[in-house]
Design a protein around this motif. Structure first.
Motif, PDB file in Angstrom:
ATOM      1  N   GLU A  16       4.113  -9.313   2.115  1.00 42.88           N
ATOM      2  CA  GLU A  16       5.094  -8.216   2.257  1.00 42.88           C
ATOM      3  C   GLU A  16       4.765  -7.200   0.812  1.00 42.88           C
ATOM      4  O   GLU A  16       5.057  -7.478  -0.091  1.00 42.88           O
ATOM      5  N   LEU A  17       4.088  -5.927   1.155  1.00 43.78           N
ATOM      6  CA  LEU A  17       3.924  -5.140   0.095  1.00 43.78           C
ATOM      7  C   LEU A  17       4.884  -4.171  -0.140  1.00 43.78           C
ATOM      8  O   LEU A  17       5.685  -3.406   0.982  1.00 43.78           O
ATOM      9  N   THR A  18       4.939  -3.618  -1.263  1.00 45.36           N
ATOM     10  CA  THR A  18       5.961  -2.391  -1.950  1.00 45.36           C
ATOM     11  C   THR A  18       5.210  -1.685  -2.846  1.00 45.36           C
ATOM     12  O   THR A  18       4.419  -2.259  -3.610  1.00 45.36           O
ATOM     13  N   THR A  20       5.258   1.746  -5.251  1.00 41.35           N
ATOM     14  CA  THR A  20       6.125   2.602  -6.265  1.00 41.35           C
ATOM     15  C   THR A  20       5.326   3.538  -6.810  1.00 41.35           C
ATOM     16  O   THR A  20       3.976   3.278  -6.948  1.00 41.35           O
ATOM     17  N   PHE A  25      10.268   3.905  -5.458  1.00 41.56           N
ATOM     18  CA  PHE A  25       9.734   3.519  -4.152  1.00 41.56           C
ATOM     19  C   PHE A  25       9.283   4.769  -3.335  1.00 41.56           C
ATOM     20  O   PHE A  25       9.981   5.708  -3.175  1.00 41.56           O
ATOM     21  N   SER A  27       7.410   3.966  -0.103  1.00 40.23           N
ATOM     22  CA  SER A  27       7.513   3.288   1.159  1.00 40.23           C
ATOM     23  C   SER A  27       8.340   2.196   1.266  1.00 40.23           C
ATOM     24  O   SER A  27       8.988   1.624   0.141  1.00 40.23           O
ATOM     25  N   THR A  28       8.842   1.867   2.324  1.00 41.99           N
ATOM     26  CA  THR A  28       9.629   0.700   2.753  1.00 41.99           C
ATOM     27  C   THR A  28       8.435  -0.562   2.708  1.00 41.99           C
ATOM     28  O   THR A  28       7.359  -0.471   2.927  1.00 41.99           O
ATOM     29  N   PRO A  29       9.080  -1.911   2.540  1.00 45.24           N
ATOM     30  CA  PRO A  29       8.151  -2.806   2.464  1.00 45.24           C
ATOM     31  C   PRO A  29       7.688  -3.042   3.738  1.00 45.24           C
ATOM     32  O   PRO A  29       8.218  -2.780   4.895  1.00 45.24           O
ATOM     33  N   ASP A  31       4.117  -5.450   6.221  1.00 47.33           N
ATOM     34  CA  ASP A  31       2.987  -6.342   6.137  1.00 47.33           C
ATOM     35  C   ASP A  31       1.935  -5.859   7.024  1.00 47.33           C
ATOM     36  O   ASP A  31       2.003  -5.147   7.853  1.00 47.33           O
ATOM     37  N   SER A  56       3.027  -4.145  -5.143  1.00 38.26           N
ATOM     38  CA  SER A  56       3.546  -5.395  -5.426  1.00 38.26           C
ATOM     39  C   SER A  56       3.921  -6.267  -4.142  1.00 38.26           C
ATOM     40  O   SER A  56       4.099  -5.711  -3.156  1.00 38.26           O
ATOM     41  N   THR A  57       3.990  -7.694  -4.520  1.00 37.94           N
ATOM     42  CA  THR A  57       4.422  -8.399  -3.450  1.00 37.94           C
ATOM     43  C   THR A  57       5.661  -9.210  -3.856  1.00 37.94           C
ATOM     44  O   THR A  57       5.396 -10.521  -4.200  1.00 37.94           O
ATOM     45  N   PRO A  64      -1.121  -8.933  -4.124  1.00 36.85           N
ATOM     46  CA  PRO A  64      -1.211  -7.634  -3.385  1.00 36.85           C
ATOM     47  C   PRO A  64      -2.642  -7.244  -3.228  1.00 36.85           C
ATOM     48  O   PRO A  64      -3.389  -7.453  -3.962  1.00 36.85           O
TER      49      PRO A  64
END
Length: 328
Positions: A16-18, A20, A25, A27-29, A31, A56-57, A64
């Motif tokens: 699951e990627l995030t 910033t 942020f 984007s929303t997290p 996959d 990040s994950t 990531p």
């Protein structure tokens, strides 16, 4: 940004990627899909300074990943956009004929990326205008599109070697700047507009060859396939032919062609048919021999025809047999 998962993992695990930017942020997290592209994007106004992106994950042991990224920025052009009427006209053409060309953005700008087949004129104070359009061999079908009438600054229009049908539209003779019109090798029908023939006399280069269903009738007032030639007309024609003959003979001596022509079957390139004292053995005969000597096939009608008589059908047949002529 473009992502694609390259490892297969169990349902209980995910990467699951995030993302910033400068700690915020964007984007929303999510996959990434296995061996399929997942794309995310953001739009913002850059006002100088530095921008930091972080992928990040959180909460997983997977690292990531990032497969590709693109950055776009707006560029201000120092030239004006193409005239809006021209843009709408050519866009309608693209839609009407489903033209398969790399026609994207502004037709005339930037100049190094002109639309294929398009030429434009540029002015410091006015919008760019489309002055030439070449759509030859473009697979066009149907009638000649009405939207061409809105290209009011067009000088050269080439629609040759397509499958266009129907009659030649009236508006083509009303385009004020048009000086080259090529409609060769289509399926046009009907007759040639008198307005186009008139523009041909004023310098329009008109090409109509290869339209087998286009009428070969030369515009004249017809009465049982013949027409009368009054004595007064004969005198006027004598004066005109005298001037034309002098120009033709002068140009022949200079080694230049008087006009472009295309011979069809066994037709003629030039027609001599006029009356007056001593023309047949003098001026007309000399002109006829000079043209024939240069290889220009010339029709010389019935020598027994007198002023005021009706022109022989042989002349009308010869004219109709040689319609495929380029003007000028």
């Amino acid at each position: 940004m473009h992502f694609a998962e390259v490892e297969e993992y169990s349902a209980s695990w995910s990467r699951e990627l995030t993302i910033t930017m400068n700690g915020k942020f964007i984007s929303t997290p999510f996959d990434p899909h296995y061996l399929r592209t997942t794309m995310t994007n953001t739009t913002f106004t850059a006002e100088g300074g530095k921008y930091y992106f972080s992928i990040s994950t959180p909460g997983t042991t997977y690292q990531p990943i990032l497969n590709a990224f693109e950055i776009y920025m707006a560029k201000e052009f120092l030239v004006s956009e193409t005239n809006q009427q021209d843009v709408e006209a050519i866009t309608n053409l693209k839609s009407t004929y489903k033209i398969i060309k790399n026609w994207q953005g502004d037709p005339c700008n930037p100049q190094v990326y002109l639309w294929e087949g398009v030429k434009c004129s540029y002015s410091d104070n006015d919008s760019a205008r489309i002055i030439s359009l070449d759509l030859s061999q473009s697979g066009l079908t149907g009638e000649i599109a009405a939207s061409i009438a809105n290209l009011t600054m067009i000088q050269t229009l080439d629609l040759s070697n397509n499958n266009l049908s129907g009659q030649i539209p009236e508006y083509l003779s009303q385009l004020p700047k048009l000086n080259v019109l090529n409609l060769e090798n289509n399926e046009l029908t009907g007759s040639v507009l008198v307005g186009l023939i008139a523009k041909g006399k004023d310098g329009l280069s008109l090409s109509l060859c290869g339209n087998p269903s286009l009428s070969k009738q030369v515009p004249y007032e017809k009465k049982k396939n013949k027409f009368s030639v009054p004595v007064v007309v004969s005198i006027i024609v004598m004066l005109l032919v005298s001037s034309i003959a002098a120009a033709i003979l002068w140009k022949l001596k200079k080694g230049h062609a008087v006009w472009k022509y295309r011979r069809v079957d066994k037709g003629h390139d030039v027609f001599l048919s006029f009356r007056g004292q001593d023309t047949r053995k003098g001026l007309a005969r000399n002109l006829y021999e000079a043209l024939e000597e240069k290889g220009i096939k010339t029709f010389f009608d019935d020598e027994t025809l007198k002023a005021g008589d009706e022109i022989a059908l042989a002349l009308l047949d010869a004219i109709e047999a040689c319609w495929c002529i380029k003007i000028p």
